[in-house]
Design a protein around this motif. Structure first.
Motif, PDB file in Angstrom:
ATOM      1  N   ARG A 164       9.362  -4.257  -3.270  1.00 26.13           N
ATOM      2  CA  ARG A 164       8.635  -5.520  -3.196  1.00 26.13           C
ATOM      3  C   ARG A 164       9.264  -6.545  -2.261  1.00 26.13           C
ATOM      4  N   TYR A 165       9.957  -6.084  -1.238  1.00 28.67           N
ATOM      5  CA  TYR A 165      10.367  -6.967  -0.147  1.00 28.67           C
ATOM      6  C   TYR A 165       9.237  -6.918   0.887  1.00 28.67           C
ATOM      7  N   LEU A 166       8.147  -7.600   0.572  1.00 31.31           N
ATOM      8  CA  LEU A 166       6.907  -7.356   1.302  1.00 31.31           C
ATOM      9  C   LEU A 166       6.930  -7.899   2.725  1.00 31.31           C
ATOM     10  N   HIS A 167       7.542  -9.041   2.945  1.00 29.30           N
ATOM     11  CA  HIS A 167       7.585  -9.571   4.311  1.00 29.30           C
ATOM     12  C   HIS A 167       8.424  -8.664   5.216  1.00 29.30           C
TER      13      HIS A 167
ATOM     14  N   LEU B  43       0.631  -0.357   5.923  1.00 25.56           N
ATOM     15  CA  LEU B  43       0.645  -1.785   6.235  1.00 25.56           C
ATOM     16  C   LEU B  43      -0.502  -2.494   5.515  1.00 25.56           C
ATOM     17  N   GLY B  44      -1.636  -1.804   5.367  1.00 26.60           N
ATOM     18  CA  GLY B  44      -2.723  -2.367   4.570  1.00 26.60           C
ATOM     19  C   GLY B  44      -2.285  -2.644   3.147  1.00 26.60           C
ATOM     20  N   ASP B  45      -1.525  -1.733   2.560  1.00 23.34           N
ATOM     21  CA  ASP B  45      -1.014  -1.943   1.205  1.00 23.34           C
ATOM     22  C   ASP B  45      -0.091  -3.159   1.142  1.00 23.34           C
ATOM     23  N   VAL B  46       0.748  -3.307   2.166  1.00 28.16           N
ATOM     24  CA  VAL B  46       1.658  -4.453   2.191  1.00 28.16           C
ATOM     25  C   VAL B  46       0.866  -5.754   2.266  1.00 28.16           C
ATOM     26  N   TYR B  47      -0.102  -5.795   3.169  1.00 30.84           N
ATOM     27  CA  TYR B  47      -0.899  -7.013   3.300  1.00 30.84           C
ATOM     28  C   TYR B  47      -1.684  -7.306   2.020  1.00 30.84           C
ATOM     29  N   ALA B  48      -2.173  -6.259   1.366  1.00 33.21           N
ATOM     30  CA  ALA B  48      -2.877  -6.462   0.095  1.00 33.21           C
ATOM     31  C   ALA B  48      -1.933  -7.072  -0.935  1.00 33.21           C
ATOM     32  N   GLY B  49      -0.682  -6.591  -0.955  1.00 35.84           N
ATOM     33  CA  GLY B  49       0.303  -7.141  -1.879  1.00 35.84           C
ATOM     34  C   GLY B  49       0.643  -8.586  -1.582  1.00 35.84           C
TER      35      GLY B  49
ATOM     36  N   TYR C  51      -3.097 -10.954   1.827  1.00 37.00           N
ATOM     37  CA  TYR C  51      -3.753 -11.116   3.126  1.00 37.00           C
ATOM     38  C   TYR C  51      -4.890 -10.096   3.208  1.00 37.00           C
ATOM     39  N   ASP C  52      -5.976 -10.384   2.513  1.00 37.82           N
ATOM     40  CA  ASP C  52      -7.031  -9.388   2.344  1.00 37.82           C
ATOM     41  C   ASP C  52      -7.689  -8.997   3.663  1.00 37.82           C
ATOM     42  N   ARG C  53      -7.897  -9.955   4.536  1.00 45.07           N
ATOM     43  CA  ARG C  53      -8.571  -9.649   5.799  1.00 45.07           C
ATOM     44  C   ARG C  53      -7.728  -8.705   6.650  1.00 45.07           C
ATOM     45  N   GLU C  54      -6.426  -8.986   6.728  1.00 42.36           N
ATOM     46  CA  GLU C  54      -5.542  -8.104   7.491  1.00 42.36           C
ATOM     47  C   GLU C  54      -5.450  -6.725   6.839  1.00 42.36           C
ATOM     48  N   ALA C  55      -5.403  -6.709   5.515  1.00 39.75           N
ATOM     49  CA  ALA C  55      -5.348  -5.427   4.809  1.00 39.75           C
ATOM     50  C   ALA C  55      -6.580  -4.592   5.128  1.00 39.75           C
ATOM     51  N   LEU C  56      -7.754  -5.215   5.082  1.00 39.04           N
ATOM     52  CA  LEU C  56      -8.994  -4.492   5.346  1.00 39.04           C
ATOM     53  C   LEU C  56      -9.020  -3.946   6.771  1.00 39.04           C
ATOM     54  N   ARG C  57      -8.515  -4.732   7.706  1.00 37.09           N
ATOM     55  CA  ARG C  57      -8.507  -4.282   9.103  1.00 37.09           C
ATOM     56  C   ARG C  57      -7.672  -3.013   9.263  1.00 37.09           C
ATOM     57  N   HIS C  58      -6.529  -2.964   8.607  1.00 38.86           N
ATOM     58  CA  HIS C  58      -5.671  -1.786   8.750  1.00 38.86           C
ATOM     59  C   HIS C  58      -6.213  -0.602   7.952  1.00 38.86           C
ATOM     60  N   TYR C  59      -6.851  -0.861   6.819  1.00 33.73           N
ATOM     61  CA  TYR C  59      -7.495   0.240   6.097  1.00 33.73           C
ATOM     62  C   TYR C  59      -8.608   0.855   6.948  1.00 33.73           C
ATOM     63  N   ARG C  60      -9.347   0.008   7.643  1.00 36.19           N
ATOM     64  CA  ARG C  60     -10.404   0.524   8.517  1.00 36.19           C
ATOM     65  C   ARG C  60      -9.811   1.324   9.675  1.00 36.19           C
TER      66      ARG C  60
ATOM     67  N   ARG D 182       2.107   5.256  -2.695  1.00 31.77           N
ATOM     68  CA  ARG D 182       1.421   4.321  -3.586  1.00 31.77           C
ATOM     69  C   ARG D 182       1.779   4.579  -5.051  1.00 31.77           C
ATOM     70  N   ARG D 183       1.853   5.840  -5.440  1.00 30.99           N
ATOM     71  CA  ARG D 183       2.229   6.151  -6.826  1.00 30.99           C
ATOM     72  C   ARG D 183       3.650   5.696  -7.112  1.00 30.99           C
ATOM     73  N   MET D 184       4.543   5.896  -6.137  1.00 32.80           N
ATOM     74  CA  MET D 184       5.934   5.497  -6.303  1.00 32.80           C
ATOM     75  C   MET D 184       6.035   3.985  -6.466  1.00 32.80           C
ATOM     76  N   VAL D 185       5.313   3.254  -5.633  1.00 32.95           N
ATOM     77  CA  VAL D 185       5.333   1.796  -5.707  1.00 32.95           C
ATOM     78  C   VAL D 185       4.741   1.323  -7.027  1.00 32.95           C
TER      79      VAL D 185
END
Length: 224
Positions: free
Chosen positions: A155-158, A181-187, A190-199, A216-219
């Motif tokens: 959880r050192y997300l930045h 990176l989408g997972d990090v932004y979601a955490g 930053y939903d818009r950035e997360a969605l962009r990377h998921y796409r 993801r399971r580990m986190v």
């Protein structure tokens, strides 16, 4: 318990262990070319054992090599690998720290040391060591991903975002990096950035879904 008793000896190599137990130097320190030859001979013996999977015997041989050549970083690195392979994590860390100090610009020593720190539960030191690895190998995307995954896990997300952005800059077509990176932004919210990377992850091929799901399971497990 002494390290010698922890190492023991591989069953297939009792003659070598017995030979080392009776080896004498006559109380005099061997120097110069003779010392180098002795160190190399023990190291080569260790390499033979390591290739056969005889890690305890390899460790004994590498230890002798280090005794003759204490300033050889590679010998210490090999000894550290063997210690790690037989479960002597703290001993592995000590030897690898010495190797790193001898060759502080060797990125792989920092990277490997980071992995050992994780095994020992020394997370902040692990992150610092992986950051050093990325500093000395700035073109290595994988080092940045490993740093990013570790930071995401704890959880050192930045810091995770910084590392994964660097990885994507180096390897922009890697779908797994975008998903992480989408997972990090979601955490971070930053939903818009997360969605962009998921796409981006969805349109790129191949997408290592198994790897991303494992992370993801580990986190998720660490968050419960």
């Amino acid at each position: 318990m002494k390290l010698d008793s922890l190492l023991g000896v591989d069953a297939l190599d009792k003659p070598y262990a017995a030979k080392q137990g009776t080896e004498k130097t006559g109380g005099k320190r061997v120097r110069g070319a003779s010392t180098a030859r002795s160190a190399a001979a023990h190291f080569n013996r260790g390499e033979q054992f390591r290739r056969k999977g005889l890690l305890r015997s390899a460790a004994q041989a590498y230890r002798k090599a280090v005794e003759f050549a204490p300033d050889n970083a590679h010998y210490r690195f090999r000894l550290s690998e063997c210690y790690a392979g037989i479960g002597l994590t703290e001993e592995a860390i000590v030897e690898l720290e010495r190797a790193r100090d001898l060759k502080p610009e060797e990125s792989y020593y920092h990277f490997s040391l980071g992995n050992l720190y994780v095994r020992a539960g020394r997370i902040e030191e692990a992150i610092a060591s992986l950051q050093k690895a990325t500093h000395f190998a700035p073109r290595d995307a994988y080092y940045n991903v490993r740093l990013g995954v570790l930071c995401l896990r704890f959880r050192y997300l930045h810091e995770a975002a910084d590392a994964l952005r660097r990885a994507i800059k180096l390897d922009p077509e890697n779908a797994s990096y975008h998903a992480l990176l989408g997972d990090v932004y979601a955490g971070l919210g930053y939903d818009r950035e997360a969605l962009r990377h998921y796409r981006n992850a969805g349109r790129l091929d191949p997408y290592d879904a198994r790897y991303v799901e494992q992370v993801r399971r580990m986190v998720a497990g660490d968050m419960t």
